[in-house]
Design a protein around this motif. Sequence first.
Motif, PDB file in Angstrom:
ATOM      1  N   PRO A 255      43.788  56.269  43.293  1.00 56.80           N
ATOM      2  CA  PRO A 255      43.224  55.082  42.649  1.00 56.80           C
ATOM      3  C   PRO A 255      44.286  54.072  42.222  1.00 56.80           C
ATOM      4  N   LEU A 256      45.448  54.562  41.762  1.00 51.69           N
ATOM      5  CA  LEU A 256      46.529  53.664  41.360  1.00 51.69           C
ATOM      6  C   LEU A 256      47.008  52.831  42.543  1.00 51.69           C
ATOM      7  N   SER A 257      47.262  53.484  43.675  1.00 51.76           N
ATOM      8  CA  SER A 257      47.743  52.779  44.865  1.00 51.76           C
ATOM      9  C   SER A 257      46.725  51.761  45.359  1.00 51.76           C
ATOM     10  N   GLN A 258      45.448  52.150  45.354  1.00 51.19           N
ATOM     11  CA  GLN A 258      44.406  51.231  45.817  1.00 51.19           C
ATOM     12  C   GLN A 258      44.331  49.986  44.931  1.00 51.19           C
ATOM     13  N   LEU A 259      44.482  50.191  43.621  1.00 49.42           N
ATOM     14  CA  LEU A 259      44.472  49.052  42.691  1.00 49.42           C
ATOM     15  C   LEU A 259      45.638  48.105  42.982  1.00 49.42           C
ATOM     16  N   VAL A 260      46.845  48.680  43.109  1.00 48.13           N
ATOM     17  CA  VAL A 260      48.034  47.852  43.322  1.00 48.13           C
ATOM     18  C   VAL A 260      47.972  47.158  44.686  1.00 48.13           C
ATOM     19  N   LEU A 261      47.503  47.859  45.735  1.00 50.74           N
ATOM     20  CA  LEU A 261      47.401  47.240  47.060  1.00 50.74           C
ATOM     21  C   LEU A 261      46.383  46.098  47.046  1.00 50.74           C
ATOM     22  N   ARG A 262      45.271  46.303  46.376  1.00 51.17           N
ATOM     23  CA  ARG A 262      44.260  45.236  46.309  1.00 51.17           C
ATOM     24  C   ARG A 262      44.846  43.998  45.635  1.00 51.17           C
ATOM     25  N   LYS A 263      45.498  44.181  44.483  1.00 48.17           N
ATOM     26  CA  LYS A 263      46.068  43.034  43.772  1.00 48.17           C
ATOM     27  C   LYS A 263      47.190  42.373  44.579  1.00 48.17           C
ATOM     28  N   ALA A 264      47.993  43.196  45.264  1.00 53.02           N
ATOM     29  CA  ALA A 264      49.116  42.661  46.042  1.00 53.02           C
ATOM     30  C   ALA A 264      48.621  41.825  47.214  1.00 53.02           C
ATOM     31  N   THR A 265      47.612  42.324  47.939  1.00 54.28           N
ATOM     32  CA  THR A 265      47.106  41.579  49.106  1.00 54.28           C
ATOM     33  C   THR A 265      46.341  40.332  48.679  1.00 54.28           C
ATOM     34  N   GLU A 266      45.686  40.375  47.525  1.00 56.35           N
ATOM     35  CA  GLU A 266      45.045  39.163  47.004  1.00 56.35           C
ATOM     36  C   GLU A 266      46.089  38.091  46.701  1.00 56.35           C
TER      37      GLU A 266
END
Length: 449
Positions: A255-266
């Motif tokens: 869940p941590l990685s998914q959160l950071v990847l989502r924010k990074a790609t946005e």
Amino acid sequence: MYALYGAGQLGRDNADLAFTDPLTGLGNHRRFIDKVDRLISDRADDPAPFAIGILDLDGFKPINDLFGHRAGDDILLQVAMRLRAAMDGSSVVTRVGADEFAFLYPLVFSEEAAGEKARMLIEILSAPYDVGERTARLSASVGCSLFHSGDETTELLLHKAETALYHAKRSGRGRVVVYTREMEEAAKRVTRIEQALRRAVSAGEVEPYFQPIVDLKTRRTVGFETLARWSDRDLGQVSPVVFIPIAEERGIIGPLSQLVLRKATEAARNWPSDLFLSFNLSPSQLVDQNTGLHILSILDRTGFDPRRLEIEITETGLMSDPASAEKIVSDLRRCGIRVSLDDFGTGQSSLGRLREFHFDKLKIDRSFVSSILQDRPSEHIIRAILAMCEGLGMDVVAEGIEEEAQAQRLIAFGCAGGQGYLFGKPADRDDTLTYLRRNILGTVPAEPV
């Protein structure tokens, strides 16, 4: 009379089976608990110290995968034989898990003696194991605890030994740690961080930071590595060196990685299209076959082009489950995502991994770069890596560049890419946008020197 005797004998046989590990013939977890319970009871009036320990085989799963489960069972039998032979008449060893063994030393009275005994066991287990016509080597980590007073229970002693084992495994392979009160405080702090991190991930409070990756010759920024940063209202700024291992060990990393990847790609989707975004996958994500689906789902939701994403993985991550990692890597590459091997030179079987997996890029670990100016072996290793990558058609990035002299030396060796404080520290979304406007878009005047 005979029938009664036979029934009694059968009952004793069944009881023995209930306390015996079927593979090794050693006692099992129930046997160990029973032995420690009895010893505590025997010493209730005069609680003389004794020691227990938990021994965990390091890297047994990769050996199991490499040689097969039958060979793995043979190795476990050999381990059991060695441990049994190492016990004196009063001591006990049992198998309490797939690759975990517990031992009881009734006549060990000090932390120093417990550590000595444990190191002796590790030494005994380090000799090669016969696997058909081949041999394998193992190491082990051990956590020990001592009984000191009648207030202590078997459960508490085991908890302390497990805490010590946790510290031993975090310190590396082949380590022995004897429980201390400071460890209990450290364990409580880890639990506090874990609970706060779970709340932060649920609330979306972990943020991506971005560090530039440059073309060494032109100093043109070609991409950014994404790094997780977290500040808690009570704990303050928590270093990723602290919270990432906790997230990995406590099952929060997905869940941590998914959160950071989502924010990074946005944040990065509206950057210039020739800039790529690099993102790290943890070892546990390389054994989860849903990892690829999660990544592609996030890219689809944020509208980020998969061809601009680069996934970084380490050799350590590959070793956990090579077959699973290979499938995940192949699936990602088919979608246009590039795959990079991070921290090259610090893992095991590096050249074998390069042959088995198809990587687009290799990152030279900062430990070699930091010593390139004064250490000849580091210089030769970097030269060899660059020559190898040229032959394999792989891009290369050197990490941890902090001095101009290091950058110039790497350019002279033929290294194309670089990353480090010399070119920019990790920065948040807004500061990275300012960096882009100043250095790439040219819409912000350069700051005076």
